[in-house]
Design a protein around this motif. Structure first.
Motif, mmCIF file in Angstrom:
data_model
loop_
_atom_site.group_PDB
_atom_site.id
_atom_site.type_symbol
_atom_site.label_atom_id
_atom_site.label_comp_id
_atom_site.label_asym_id
_atom_site.label_seq_id
_atom_site.Cartn_x
_atom_site.Cartn_y
_atom_site.Cartn_z
ATOM 1 N N ARG A 1 74.025 50.022 51.970
ATOM 2 C CA ARG A 1 75.107 51.031 51.915
ATOM 3 C C ARG A 1 76.339 50.075 51.566
ATOM 4 N NH1 ARG A 1 78.031 54.616 56.797
ATOM 5 N NH2 ARG A 1 78.699 52.346 57.494
ATOM 6 N N GLN B 1 75.718 55.117 49.586
ATOM 7 C CA GLN B 1 74.643 54.882 50.376
ATOM 8 C C GLN B 1 73.313 54.737 49.028
ATOM 9 O OE1 GLN B 1 73.355 54.216 53.503
ATOM 10 N NE2 GLN B 1 71.371 53.968 52.540
ATOM 11 N N SER C 1 80.001 59.154 49.900
ATOM 12 C CA SER C 1 80.769 59.726 51.090
ATOM 13 C C SER C 1 81.873 59.152 51.381
ATOM 14 C CB SER C 1 79.723 59.845 52.436
ATOM 15 O OG SER C 1 79.262 58.515 52.870
ATOM 16 N N SER D 1 67.096 49.728 50.653
ATOM 17 C CA SER D 1 68.332 50.399 50.637
ATOM 18 C C SER D 1 69.567 49.641 51.133
ATOM 19 C CB SER D 1 68.386 51.441 51.781
ATOM 20 O OG SER D 1 67.028 52.514 51.708
ATOM 21 N N SER E 1 80.269 49.702 51.079
ATOM 22 C CA SER E 1 81.610 50.291 51.742
ATOM 23 C C SER E 1 82.809 49.639 50.901
ATOM 24 C CB SER E 1 81.805 49.884 53.286
ATOM 25 O OG SER E 1 80.856 50.242 54.097
ATOM 26 N N TYR F 1 82.063 55.425 50.949
ATOM 27 C CA TYR F 1 80.785 54.549 51.049
ATOM 28 C C TYR F 1 79.779 55.229 49.765
ATOM 29 C CZ TYR F 1 82.132 54.294 55.950
ATOM 30 O OH TYR F 1 82.896 54.040 57.022
ATOM 31 N N ASN G 1 69.266 54.276 48.130
ATOM 32 C CA ASN G 1 68.248 54.283 48.479
ATOM 33 C C ASN G 1 67.144 53.957 47.391
ATOM 34 O OD1 ASN G 1 69.112 54.679 51.358
ATOM 35 N ND2 ASN G 1 68.973 57.031 50.644
#
Length: 124
Positions: free
Chosen positions: A19, A82, A71, A17, A21, A80, A84
């Motif tokens: 994330r 994310q 998000s 995963s 930004s 963001y 996975n």
């Protein structure tokens, strides 16, 4: 005028995963509709995810549904992504982008502002 700066990309193993930004400058961040795109070597820039105009919903490319989530935090001027269950085919430079009108969310030309990109590499 707004400047976008992405971060968070790196080398990760398949199944892992990340994330990403994207921090935006300026005081009007909350008025922009944000999206993420990616571009792999030798390929065209591809839509990944975005908010609808007004932010009430989200869109995803089919390959990202169920694995990626977009998000935003307006207080931090940040959006963001994310990611996975990453796959080698997710390897690309990821860009965040901002649009200032209610246009086709999957079309790069709809977006007025772009970041410089962050490299995501997924090893098998």
């Amino acid at each position: 005028q707004v400047q976008l700066v992405e971060s968070g990309g790196r080398l990760v193993q398949a199944g892992g995963s990340l994330r990403l930004s994207c921090v935006a400058s300026g005081r009007t961040f909350s008025t922009y509709a944000m999206g993420w795109f990616r571009q792999a070597p030798g390929k065209e820039r591809e839509f990944v995810a975005a908010f609808t105009w007004g932010g009430g919903s989200t869109y995803y490319v089919d390959s990202a549904k169920g694995r990626f989530a977009i998000s935003r935090d307006n207080a931090k001027n940040t959006v963001y992504l994310q990611m996975n269950s990453l796959k080698p085919e997710d390897t690309a430079v990821y860009y965040c982008a901002a649009r200032t009108f209610d246009g086709p969310v999957m079309r790069p030309t709809t977006y007025r502002y772009w970041g410089q990109g962050t490299q995501v590499t997924v090893s098998s």
